[in-house]
Every structure is written in structure tokens, then in C-alpha cells.
Design a protein around this motif. Structure first.
Motif, PDB file in Angstrom:
ATOM      1  N   MET A 167     -22.316  11.122   6.384  1.00 36.98           N
ATOM      2  CA  MET A 167     -21.534  12.486   6.734  1.00 36.98           C
ATOM      3  C   MET A 167     -20.107  12.416   6.162  1.00 36.98           C
ATOM      4  O   MET A 167     -19.555  13.173   5.561  1.00 36.98           O
ATOM      5  CB  MET A 167     -21.379  13.097   8.083  1.00 36.98           C
ATOM      6  CG  MET A 167     -20.924  14.427   8.403  1.00 36.98           C
ATOM      7  SD  MET A 167     -21.795  15.837   7.881  1.00 36.98           S
ATOM      8  CE  MET A 167     -22.757  15.944   9.144  1.00 36.98           C
ATOM      9  N   TYR A 168     -19.506  11.127   6.630  1.00 32.84           N
ATOM     10  CA  TYR A 168     -18.286  10.758   6.159  1.00 32.84           C
ATOM     11  C   TYR A 168     -17.956  10.808   4.688  1.00 32.84           C
ATOM     12  O   TYR A 168     -17.062  11.616   4.244  1.00 32.84           O
ATOM     13  CB  TYR A 168     -17.704   9.597   6.904  1.00 32.84           C
ATOM     14  CG  TYR A 168     -16.335   9.000   6.539  1.00 32.84           C
ATOM     15  CD1 TYR A 168     -15.173   9.895   6.690  1.00 32.84           C
ATOM     16  CD2 TYR A 168     -16.212   7.849   6.078  1.00 32.84           C
ATOM     17  CE1 TYR A 168     -13.701   9.524   6.503  1.00 32.84           C
ATOM     18  CE2 TYR A 168     -14.866   7.193   5.580  1.00 32.84           C
ATOM     19  CZ  TYR A 168     -13.889   7.978   5.758  1.00 32.84           C
ATOM     20  OH  TYR A 168     -12.376   7.390   5.448  1.00 32.84           O
ATOM     21  N   ARG A 169     -18.784  10.157   4.188  1.00 30.74           N
ATOM     22  CA  ARG A 169     -18.876  10.017   2.435  1.00 30.74           C
ATOM     23  C   ARG A 169     -19.181  11.438   1.776  1.00 30.74           C
ATOM     24  O   ARG A 169     -18.393  11.764   1.098  1.00 30.74           O
ATOM     25  CB  ARG A 169     -19.936   9.029   1.956  1.00 30.74           C
ATOM     26  CG  ARG A 169     -19.689   7.600   2.426  1.00 30.74           C
ATOM     27  CD  ARG A 169     -20.883   6.909   2.153  1.00 30.74           C
ATOM     28  NE  ARG A 169     -20.754   5.345   2.339  1.00 30.74           N
ATOM     29  CZ  ARG A 169     -21.001   4.312   2.092  1.00 30.74           C
ATOM     30  NH1 ARG A 169     -21.485   4.213   0.709  1.00 30.74           N
ATOM     31  NH2 ARG A 169     -20.935   3.102   2.619  1.00 30.74           N
ATOM     32  N   ARG A 170     -19.959  12.205   2.070  1.00 26.26           N
ATOM     33  CA  ARG A 170     -20.002  13.399   1.960  1.00 26.26           C
ATOM     34  C   ARG A 170     -18.939  14.453   1.860  1.00 26.26           C
ATOM     35  O   ARG A 170     -18.518  15.114   1.050  1.00 26.26           O
ATOM     36  CB  ARG A 170     -21.263  14.100   2.462  1.00 26.26           C
ATOM     37  CG  ARG A 170     -22.656  13.805   1.851  1.00 26.26           C
ATOM     38  CD  ARG A 170     -23.760  14.528   2.600  1.00 26.26           C
ATOM     39  NE  ARG A 170     -25.032  14.030   2.219  1.00 26.26           N
ATOM     40  CZ  ARG A 170     -26.135  14.137   3.089  1.00 26.26           C
ATOM     41  NH1 ARG A 170     -25.899  14.749   4.170  1.00 26.26           N
ATOM     42  NH2 ARG A 170     -27.482  13.532   2.616  1.00 26.26           N
ATOM     43  N   TRP A 171     -17.932  14.390   3.104  1.00 22.22           N
ATOM     44  CA  TRP A 171     -17.263  15.220   3.582  1.00 22.22           C
ATOM     45  C   TRP A 171     -16.118  14.661   2.528  1.00 22.22           C
ATOM     46  O   TRP A 171     -15.251  15.482   2.107  1.00 22.22           O
ATOM     47  CB  TRP A 171     -16.824  14.736   5.148  1.00 22.22           C
ATOM     48  CG  TRP A 171     -15.677  15.611   5.554  1.00 22.22           C
ATOM     49  CD1 TRP A 171     -15.654  16.852   5.696  1.00 22.22           C
ATOM     50  CD2 TRP A 171     -14.310  15.061   5.861  1.00 22.22           C
ATOM     51  NE1 TRP A 171     -14.725  17.201   6.258  1.00 22.22           N
ATOM     52  CE2 TRP A 171     -13.689  16.068   6.537  1.00 22.22           C
ATOM     53  CE3 TRP A 171     -13.628  13.788   5.934  1.00 22.22           C
ATOM     54  CZ2 TRP A 171     -12.221  16.120   6.778  1.00 22.22           C
ATOM     55  CZ3 TRP A 171     -12.435  13.663   6.424  1.00 22.22           C
ATOM     56  CH2 TRP A 171     -11.853  14.888   6.764  1.00 22.22           C
ATOM     57  N   LEU A 172     -15.789  13.223   2.318  1.00 18.75           N
ATOM     58  CA  LEU A 172     -14.840  12.865   1.452  1.00 18.75           C
ATOM     59  C   LEU A 172     -14.843  13.231  -0.037  1.00 18.75           C
ATOM     60  O   LEU A 172     -14.064  13.771  -0.486  1.00 18.75           O
ATOM     61  CB  LEU A 172     -14.645  11.280   1.464  1.00 18.75           C
ATOM     62  CG  LEU A 172     -14.189  10.701   2.767  1.00 18.75           C
ATOM     63  CD1 LEU A 172     -14.407   9.272   2.707  1.00 18.75           C
ATOM     64  CD2 LEU A 172     -12.709  10.825   2.874  1.00 18.75           C
ATOM     65  N   ALA A 173     -16.280  13.414  -0.387  1.00 21.01           N
ATOM     66  CA  ALA A 173     -16.573  14.065  -1.765  1.00 21.01           C
ATOM     67  C   ALA A 173     -16.117  15.332  -1.745  1.00 21.01           C
ATOM     68  O   ALA A 173     -15.530  15.716  -2.899  1.00 21.01           O
ATOM     69  CB  ALA A 173     -18.084  13.541  -1.889  1.00 21.01           C
ATOM     70  N   ALA A 174     -16.630  16.015  -0.801  1.00 15.92           N
ATOM     71  CA  ALA A 174     -16.462  17.411  -0.848  1.00 15.92           C
ATOM     72  C   ALA A 174     -15.044  17.840  -1.073  1.00 15.92           C
ATOM     73  O   ALA A 174     -14.405  18.830  -1.363  1.00 15.92           O
ATOM     74  CB  ALA A 174     -16.882  18.037   0.478  1.00 15.92           C
ATOM     75  N   LYS A 175     -14.198  16.759  -0.209  1.00 14.48           N
ATOM     76  CA  LYS A 175     -12.662  17.231  -0.268  1.00 14.48           C
ATOM     77  C   LYS A 175     -12.057  16.557  -1.591  1.00 14.48           C
ATOM     78  O   LYS A 175     -10.501  16.663  -1.814  1.00 14.48           O
ATOM     79  CB  LYS A 175     -12.052  16.453   0.983  1.00 14.48           C
ATOM     80  CG  LYS A 175     -12.459  17.145   2.080  1.00 14.48           C
ATOM     81  CD  LYS A 175     -12.049  18.409   2.422  1.00 14.48           C
ATOM     82  CE  LYS A 175     -12.332  19.075   3.777  1.00 14.48           C
ATOM     83  NZ  LYS A 175     -12.077  20.508   4.036  1.00 14.48           N
ATOM     84  N   GLY A 176     -12.695  16.082  -2.361  1.00 15.34           N
ATOM     85  CA  GLY A 176     -12.286  15.773  -3.608  1.00 15.34           C
ATOM     86  C   GLY A 176     -11.469  14.111  -3.877  1.00 15.34           C
ATOM     87  O   GLY A 176     -10.701  14.004  -4.423  1.00 15.34           O
ATOM     88  N   VAL A 177     -11.728  13.397  -2.595  1.00 15.98           N
ATOM     89  CA  VAL A 177     -11.064  12.401  -2.376  1.00 15.98           C
ATOM     90  C   VAL A 177     -11.485  11.261  -3.411  1.00 15.98           C
ATOM     91  O   VAL A 177     -12.627  10.730  -3.360  1.00 15.98           O
ATOM     92  CB  VAL A 177     -11.164  11.770  -0.870  1.00 15.98           C
ATOM     93  CG1 VAL A 177     -10.603  10.357  -0.717  1.00 15.98           C
ATOM     94  CG2 VAL A 177     -10.610  12.654  -0.068  1.00 15.98           C
ATOM     95  N   THR A 178     -10.402  10.728  -4.121  1.00 18.87           N
ATOM     96  CA  THR A 178     -10.750   9.592  -5.134  1.00 18.87           C
ATOM     97  C   THR A 178     -10.061   8.520  -4.740  1.00 18.87           C
ATOM     98  O   THR A 178     -10.410   7.358  -5.155  1.00 18.87           O
ATOM     99  CB  THR A 178     -10.375   9.812  -6.677  1.00 18.87           C
ATOM    100  OG1 THR A 178      -8.999  10.409  -6.532  1.00 18.87           O
ATOM    101  CG2 THR A 178     -11.294  11.220  -7.162  1.00 18.87           C
ATOM    102  N   TYR A 179      -8.807   8.568  -3.964  1.00 22.21           N
ATOM    103  CA  TYR A 179      -7.881   7.322  -3.710  1.00 22.21           C
ATOM    104  C   TYR A 179      -8.671   6.543  -2.666  1.00 22.21           C
ATOM    105  O   TYR A 179      -8.995   6.904  -1.645  1.00 22.21           O
ATOM    106  CB  TYR A 179      -6.614   7.864  -3.296  1.00 22.21           C
ATOM    107  CG  TYR A 179      -5.406   6.613  -3.173  1.00 22.21           C
ATOM    108  CD1 TYR A 179      -4.778   6.401  -4.469  1.00 22.21           C
ATOM    109  CD2 TYR A 179      -5.331   5.882  -2.227  1.00 22.21           C
ATOM    110  CE1 TYR A 179      -4.177   5.330  -4.431  1.00 22.21           C
ATOM    111  CE2 TYR A 179      -4.836   4.810  -1.921  1.00 22.21           C
ATOM    112  CZ  TYR A 179      -3.788   4.420  -3.024  1.00 22.21           C
ATOM    113  OH  TYR A 179      -3.000   3.554  -3.047  1.00 22.21           O
ATOM    114  N   GLY A 180      -8.993   5.123  -2.827  1.00 24.82           N
ATOM    115  CA  GLY A 180      -9.546   4.325  -1.920  1.00 24.82           C
ATOM    116  C   GLY A 180     -11.181   4.318  -2.114  1.00 24.82           C
ATOM    117  O   GLY A 180     -11.757   3.956  -1.360  1.00 24.82           O
TER     118      GLY A 180
END
Lengths: 283, 214
Positions: A264-277
């Protein structure tokens, strides 16, 4: 891979120090590669960049927070932090050679307890991670994992015997998590352990651990000792993560049932467009 | 009762705890919060060691600083076999002391890099890493040639010495300072052997030979 913060990360608040470590003499740190200096100034605090830009500040949850961008709002709520009979302690700020998101992911994982925190947060043969629930809040701002049960020989500084401990995890921020766990002192209340991770670089973090717990027995240095002992056990696991950035492609690593929170955490980061780290999924 | 002024995450304190455990000695552990509290710089501890350095060992009227000196004392005082500090030949005594000096060089490099990366100390991490890399290369080569001659430990002979105990912690904690051990296979085999010494104990950052056993 991105060396510059994406918009979602750029506009977050990040803890950069425990408040007790901030004095009138400026100290230096890094936030997503940007060199910052911070100090106590009059009644407040000041954070500046190397090129003289003054950044926004917040003094909250025993930490100094700042942002390289323009945060849309204040910080997530931790109501229990304000309860007056709790002890609130910054257990320490520890640097680890791995991405901030890998640090959060490890914090969410219960499967490693018996192997890494043997005799404290778990022990053989009690290795099973029982079924638990993970959901996103309605507004999509936060991940919550509930009904996480685990047998722990020494759940906290006031433990006298092993017990089945209930955990609730919140992830209200891309690099912060708040953990609630059963208090050995009061079955109706929960201890709070917050992990505020400062991304130093894409593969380097500084973790600020803030405890807000029920313990009327032990001195601060023992409570810090206990928490740093546990975090010290996590370090070799974190620093041997390959890759050091968190892969967001669901096929990049093979999850098991116990990794529901992480998925869920990875999906959430992906949905928010997180690329840093992270290593974003191929488009 | 032996008393140890100790900090949980210090490799130099850990080597003394490790030696005490191997020798089966009871002791009182007095926590001095080196990080984050910096209690080693406060008057209460400076009265014990004016240099502000951990560990400090007290045994009766004796008060000793410097971890390598403490290991030497414990071996001479409590190891009747004479295994841990070899005095049987001048060469072995000299070799043991040579590696104790090497352990101090590890403190100045691998440990400094770890304090810079992990605890925010204002040290030059890159210079420390470069120094550690040179030491690791020397150590790996020594162990590699030694293994070919049938020797498992830093000092030639059938059994480990305090030299192994002195060098082990900051080698094993090197990744916390950004120093990988992948390029040093003989070092990795040697650290696995140290973990199998009877009485071996761990510290945070160092796992037992069999995961989950301690």
C-alpha cells in the motif's frame, strides 16, 4: 534516477533536528541534497539555505521542521502527543546509508522482529505475521494498518514479561510513520512511537525517533538506550538493502502476505508521483 | 565486582563486553549516554576519565582506560590458559601488540566514518573511509595468506587472541560508515569465525552466526 525532489516531496515538511539539539549556534544538515543551517533565534527558530534563503519553520512534536518548497498545510495530527501524563522523548537522530522510504518500509514490517530484534520485539519460534488490515483514509491522505498482533518478549521499557502486542501503524507523510502499540502499564491506552525521516540524499536518511509513552519508572537515558538499541539492530538490514532506493514497480520485488502495508505504501508513493528516493515504475 | 563504564553502541565498549562474556566474568554495566546525550563530556564522567573516553574498567582499586589496554588486563588477570594474550614466544607477543595498534587505527578511520554518518559527528567521512579502505586491504591480504598456511586468526597459532577481539567490532560495523566488506572475502570468513568463538555475544549492528539465536 532523480537527484532532484519531485513536487510532492519538495512541498513537504521534514523534521531536521530534535528541538533539544537546537541552540543559538548554527548547525548544518542536508535536506534532499540542499545544505541547510539551523539555529535558535530569539523565541523562535531559523533555517537558511547556503545561498541565504530563509525557509519556513515549525516547532512540533519535539522536532524542528522545515520545507524546501511551499507546504499546503501544517503537519499531520498526533493528538496523543499532547496528553500530559505521557513522557515525550527524542530518543535520537540517527543517519543511515539508505533511502528515507526504505527506512519507513522497514518500520512498517513486523516479519523481521524475531530475527533482528530477538528477545525484545520477537523471538523464535513466534515468527508468524497474522492477518491484519490496511486501508487508505477516505481523503487519501494517510495509510492506516490495524489489528497487527505480535508476540513480544519485551515490548517496552516497562515490560516485565512477554505479551501479545497490538500495533496500529499510520503513514500520514511520505517519510514519516506513527506507530501505536499496547502499553504494558495500561491496557486501555497505547504508547506512541513516531519515526520522522529526513531524506539527506536519495540514498541517505536521518531518522528522528520521538517517543510519547507511558513510563513513570525509567530515566530518559534508559528509554533512549532501549530505542537506539532496537534501531541499531535495524541498521545492517537497512544498509544491505539492494537497491538502496525503494522500487515502486509492483513486480520489482516479491512481496508476501505480511507485506500488505508495504505494498500500500509503495502504491501510495507512486500515486503521489514520488520519484526522490524511489525507483519509479516504468511508464 | 568489575564495573564497566559503557555505551551500548560503542564498538570499543562492545569489545570489552565481548571479552568479559568469553571469559565468563560477571560485571556491572554503567551506562554513559555518549549519544545523543554526550554525557561523556560532563563533569561526572570526566572525574572518572579526564579524557572523556569510553570504555573505562574498574576492578578493585584498578581503574583502566583505553579498550586495548583493558583487553590485555582482562586476559592477563582472568585467562589462566594464556591463550588470549600470548606470551609463549616473543614473536607472538609482538604480533598481538601490532594488531592491537591496528585496532586503534580502525577506531581512527572506520569508527570515525560511522560516527560521521550515523551520529552526525563533524568528522571528514570521506578521508576516514579512504583510510579504512587501506586498512581493510592490508587485513584481508594478511588473513588470505594466513589461511593458506592453515591459520584462522590474526596471530599465528591454534586459538584466537585479544587481537581478534580488538579488531572485530569496527570491521563488522563498517557499513554504518559507508565501507562495504564485499571486496574483502578473507575478512568476511574471519568475522564468521569470530562469531563462532564460545561465549560470543552481539551488539546492535552485529548479528550472531545463527540469526535469531541471541
Amino acid at each position: 534516477m532523480s537527484e532532484q525532489p519531485d513536487p510532492f516531496m519538495l512541498n513537504q515538511w521534514f523534521a531536521i533536528s530534535g528541538l533539544t539539539d537546537v541552540g543559538p549556534t548554527a548547525k548544518n544538515t542536508l535536506l534532499m541534497g540542499e545544505k541547510l543551517s539551523y539555529r535558535r533565534a530569539g523565541d523562535g527558530f531559523e533555517v537558511t539555505t547556503a545561498d541565504g534563503r530563509t525557509l519556513p519553520v515549525l516547532a512540533q512534536y519535539a522536532c524542528l521542521w522545515t520545507s524546501l518548497g511551499q507546504p499546503e498545510s501544517g503537519l499531520f495530527e498526533i493528538p496523543q502527543y499532547h496528553e500530559t501524563d505521557r513522557r515525550s522523548i527524542v530518543a535520537g537522530s540517527i543517519g543511515v546509508n539508505v533511502s528515507a522510504q526504505r527506512g519507513v518500509e522497514n518500520f512498517l514490517d513486523m516479519g523481521h522482529f524475531p530475527f533482528v530484534h530477538t528477545g525484545i520485539l520477537g523471538e523464535l519460534p513466534h515468527t508468524e505475521v497474522k492477518e491484519y488490515n490496511v486501508r487508505l483514509t477516505e481523503d487519501g491522505s494517510e495509510i492506516i494498518a490495524t489489528e497487527c498482533m505480535f508476540y513480544q518478549p519485551m515490548a517496552s521499557t516497562v515490560s516485565t514479561e512477554g505479551m501479545d502486542v497490538e500495533y496500529i501503524y499510520r503513514v500520514p507523510h511520505p517519510t514519516c510513520s506513527v506507530l501505536y502499540k499496547s502499553s504494558p502499564l495500561d491496557e486501555k491506552r497505547l504508547d506512541v512511537i513516531a519515526l520522522f525521516v529526513q531524506p539527506i540524499g536519495p540514498e541517505k536518511l536521518r531518522a528522528h525517533m520521538v517517543l510519547s509513552i507511558l513510563d513513570d519508572v525509567n530515566a530518559d537515558d534508559f528509554i533512549s538506550h532501549f530505542q537506539l538499541h532496537i534501531f541499531g539492530q535495524d541498521k545492517p538490514i537497512l544498509e544491505n538493502q539492494m537497491p538502496k532506493r525503494l522500487p515502486l514497480d509492483t513486480r520489482a520485488e516479491t512481496p508476501i502476505r505480511a507485506d500488505k502495508s508495504s505494498i500500500m505504501y509503495r502504491r501510495w508513493l507512486a500515486a503521489k508521483g514520488v520519484t526522490y528516493g524511489t525507483i519509479p515504475a516504468a511508464a | 565486582m568489575i564495573r564497566l563504564y559503557d555505551y551500548d553502541l560503542s564498538g570499543n565498549c562492545y569489545k570489552v563486553r565481548l571479552m568479559l562474556a568469553i571469559l565468563g566474568l560477571d560485571y556491572e554495566r554503567k551506562n554513559v549516554e555518549f549519544f545523543p546525550g554526550k554525557r561523556h563530556r560532563e563533569p561526572e564522567f570526566l572525574a572518572v576519565n579526564p579524557l572523556g573516553q569510553l570504555p573505562v574498567l574498574e576492578d578493585g582499586d584498578l581503574r583502566l582506560t583505553q579498550s586495548q589496554a583493558i583487553l590485555t588486563y582482562l586476559a592477563r588477570a582472568y585467562d589462566a590458559s594464556g591463550q588470549w594474550f600470548p606470551l609463549d614466544t616473543p614473536a607472538r607477543t609482538g604480533q598481538c601488540l601490532q594488531w592491537l595498534g591496528f585496532a586503534d587505527a580502525l577506531t581512527a578511520t572506520a569508527s570515525a566514518a560511522r560516527l560521521a554518518d550515523g551520529m552526525g559527528f563533524d568528522f571528514d567521512g570521506d578521508a576516514a573511509r579512504e583510510g579504512a579502505h587501506k586498512l581493510f586491504a592490508v587485513l584481508d591480504e594478511h588473513l588470505w595468506f594466513h589461511e593458506r598456511e592453515g591459520h584462522d586468526w590474526l596471530v599465528p597459532g591454534a586459538a584466537p587472541t585479544i587481537a581478534d577481539i580488538a579488531c572485530f567490532p569496527y570491521v563488522m560495523l563498517s557499513e554504518e560508515g559507508g565501507i562495504p566488506r564485499e571486496p574483502f572475502p578473507a575478512i568476511r570468513r574471519w568475522t564468521d569465525r569470530v562469531k563462532r568463538i564460545p561465549g560470543f555475544v552481539v551488539m546492535p549492528g552485529i548479528f550472531p552466526a545463527i540469526l535469531g539465536s541471541q
